[in-house]
Write a protein that holds these residues in place. Structure first.
Motif, PDB file in Angstrom:
ATOM      1  N   HIS A 239      15.355  -1.402 -90.094  1.00 17.14           N
ATOM      2  CA  HIS A 239      14.204  -0.866 -90.362  1.00 17.14           C
ATOM      3  C   HIS A 239      14.480   0.654 -91.090  1.00 17.14           C
TER       4      HIS A 239
ATOM      5  N   CYS B 295       9.644  -7.078 -83.322  1.00 12.99           N
ATOM      6  CA  CYS B 295       9.467  -5.986 -82.412  1.00 12.99           C
ATOM      7  C   CYS B 295       8.085  -5.263 -82.457  1.00 12.99           C
TER       8      CYS B 295
ATOM      9  N   ARG C 125       6.797  -3.638 -85.076  1.00 15.33           N
ATOM     10  CA  ARG C 125       6.857  -2.725 -85.936  1.00 15.33           C
ATOM     11  C   ARG C 125       6.514  -3.189 -87.537  1.00 15.33           C
TER      12      ARG C 125
HETATM   13 ZN   LIG Z   1      12.021  -4.735 -85.164  1.00 11.39          ZN
END
Ligand SMILES: [Zn+2]
Length: 434
Positions: free
Chosen positions: A259, A315, A317
Motif C-alpha cells: 500500500h 482489506c 483500503r
Molecule cells: Zn490491503
C-alpha cells in the motif's frame, strides 16, 4: 500541517480530491522555494499555474538521482537553519545523496511509519525489536523508531549487529515484533537452531521486512520469504522504502501488494520513454512525495521496477498499491529473448542445499547480447550439483547461465573485491550501448 490517519479508507474519488490539492501545493512549493525546480520548470516552459489536476502531472519533467548528485543543495526548499536532520542514501547506486528533513518532515516520516505498522497489525502493547541500523545517516531505523513509538508500541533498538545478543535479549524481553532485512531473519533462524533456541517460542508474531522483496511478481512468497516463513511462520510483512522520497510502502494483512499512503505520495509506473503504463504493466516506479518541506521531489525516477495495482484491496483500503520490486532498471538483462533481473536468479538458488554464497556476473557476448555467469560458492563440485542448479535457474528465471562452482572463500573475496561494505552479488561487466 495536518495528516489524516484514515484517508485510505475514503472512497477513491475523495482520495483523489485530497491528493490533487496536496499535489498542487507540492508543485508550487517546489517552484517557489527550490532553485533546482525553478530552473527545471522554466527550462521546460511549465509553471505551477499549469497544474490544475492530477492528470497534469504529465506536463512536469522527471527528476533523477543524477540531478541530486549533480547539485544536491539546489533542491533545498527551506532556509538551512530550518533543517532538523540530514540523512543520506547508501551509495549502492553511485554517489550517495543527502536529504534534508525539517521538523515537519520528521513528523511526516513518523506518520508514514505509524500507518505502515498499523497496516501490519501493530498496536499499543506490542514490543518491536528494531534490528536495522539506527545511525550512520540511515533514515529507516529512526523512521521505524518514531513510527512505532507514535503508534504507542514499545521498541528495543538493538540494530543489525550481533545475532547472539538479539537471541539473548529476545528471550529476556519477549518482543512481539521485529523489523529487519530478510537476510538477518534467515541468519537469526540459523543461529537460533545452532544454539538450540526454538524460534517459534520466542513469541514473535509480526515480522516487518525492509530491503529485498520476499514476494515474487505473482505476489506469492519467494524462496527468501519461504526460508523465513518456514522458520517463523506466515507472519511476514514486506515493505519498500526510499530515502529520497522519505516514505515507505507496506503490505496489509491481505499481502496483495504494498500500500501507498495516498496523502504522502503520488505513484506512477512509466516505460523507458517515460510514458505512463497501465495497471499491472511492469515499468519504473516514479514517485512524487506529497507534503515534503525540506527537499520536495517531483516525478522522481527511482530506478526500481514494479507494477501498480489500483483496484480496492480486500482489506478495505482504497490506496494504490505497488507489486514487489522485481529488479533495478539498470540491471535488466536480455538473454536470448528472455527479459530478467539478477533477482530472478537469486530467487531460484536461495535455499538450495549446498549453496553457501554466489555472485552473478553479466557480460556482453560476441553477438552483442547479454550473457550470464553464475558463480556458486560450495564444497560440492560434482556434475549432479551443477545440473540441479541449472534446472532450478531454468525453472524460475527461464535462462541457462554458465555455471561455475568455486570455493566459498573465493566467492567471498569476489563479493568484496571493490572494498565496499556491501557484498556485490551482481557484477555488471556489460558494454554500455553507445
Ligand atoms: Zn490491503
Amino acid at each position: 500541517m495536518s495528516i489524516s490517519v484514515s484517508i485510505d479508507a475514503l472512497p477513491a474519488d475523495l482520495i483523489k480530491d485530497i491528493q490533487r490539492d496536496l499535489f498542487i501545493n507540492t508543485v508550487r512549493h517546489a517552484y517557489e522555494n527550490s532553485l533546482f525546480y525553478k530552473n527545471r520548470f522554466d527550462d521546460n516552459c511549465v509553471h505551477p499555474s499549469d497544474i490544475k489536476n492530477l492528470e497534469d502531472i504529465k506536463k512536469l519533467p522527471f527528476t533523477g538521482k543524477e540531478d541530486i548528485q549533480k547539485d544536491n543543495w539546489s533542491l533545498l526548499a527551506v532556509p538551512r537553519e530550518n533543517i532538523s536532520e540530514i540523512v543520506s542514501t547508501t551509495g549502492t547506486t553511485g554517489d550517495p545523496v543527502f536529504i534534508a528533513l525539517t521538523a515537519n518532515d520528521l513528523e511526516r516520516l513518523a506518520c508514514n511509519e505509524e500507518k505502515s505498522f498499523g497496516y501490519a497489525g501493530a498496536v499499543k502493547g506490542d514490543v518491536f525489536n528494531i534490528a536495522v541500523t539506527c545511525d550512520n545517516l540511515f533514515i529507516a531505523g529512526i523512521a521505524y523508531y518514531r513510527g512505532l513509538t507514535k503508534l504507542g508500541a514499545s521498541v528495543t533498538r538493538l540494530g543489525p549487529q550481533n545475532i547472539l545478543r538479539h537471541l539473548d535479549i529476545m528471550k529476556e524481553l519477549k518482543p512481539t515484533g521485529i523489523v529487519a532485512v530478510p537476510s538477518f531473519m534467515v541468519q537469526l533462524a540459523r543461529r537460533a537452531e545452532e544454539y538450540g533456541v526454538p524460534v517459534k517460542e520466542l513469541g514473535i508474531r509480526k515480522i516487518v521486512l525492509i530491503g529485498d522483496s520476499i514476494r515474487d511478481a505473482d505476489l506469492t512468497t519467494n524462496a527468501l520469504g519461504n526460508l523465513i516463513e518456514t522458520a517463523f511462520g506466515k507472519i511476514c510483512y514486506s515493505t519498500y522504502g526510499i530515502t529520497e522520497a522519505q516514505l515507505s510502502f507496506c503490505e496489509c494483512r491481505v499481502h496483495h501488494g504494498l500500500h501507498s499512503h495516498p496523502d504522502l505520495v503520488l505513484t506512477e509506473i512509466v516505460d523507458e520513454d517515460g510514458r505512463l503504463l497501465p495497471d499491472g504493466d511492469e515499468g519504473e516506479l516514479v514517485l512524487t512525495p506529497l507534503q515534503l518541506e525540506g527537499m520536495p521531489l517531483i516525478r522522481y525516477r527511482t530506478g526500481d521496477v514494479t507494477f501498480k495495482l489500483s483496484t480496492p484491496c480486500a482489506c478495505g483500503r482504497n490506496s494504490a498499491r505497488i507489486g514487489p520490486i522485481i529488479g533495478r532498471k539498470q540491471q535488466k538483462l536480455k538473454v536470448k529473448g528472455v527479459t530478467l533481473y539478477p533477482r530472478n536468479i537469486e530467487n531460484a538458488i536461495l535455499g538450495l542445499q549446498d549453496v553457501i554464497n554466489y555472485q552473478i556476473e553479466a557480460y556482453t557476448g560476441d553477438d552483442r547480447t547479454d550473457r550470464i555467469i553464475l558463480r556458486i560458492g560450495s564444497h560440492v563440485v560434482n556434475g549432479g550439483f551443477k545440473s540441479v542448479l541449472k534446472d532450478a535457474v531454468l525453472a524460475k528465471a527461464r535462462v541457462t547461465p554458465e555455471i561455475e562452482i568455486e570455493l566459498p572463500e573465493e566467492i567471498e573475496r569476489r563479493l568484496f573485491e571493490n572494498g565496499g561494505r556491501k557484498a556485490v552479488t551482481f557484477k555488471d561487466r556489460r558494454q554500455k550501448a553507445i
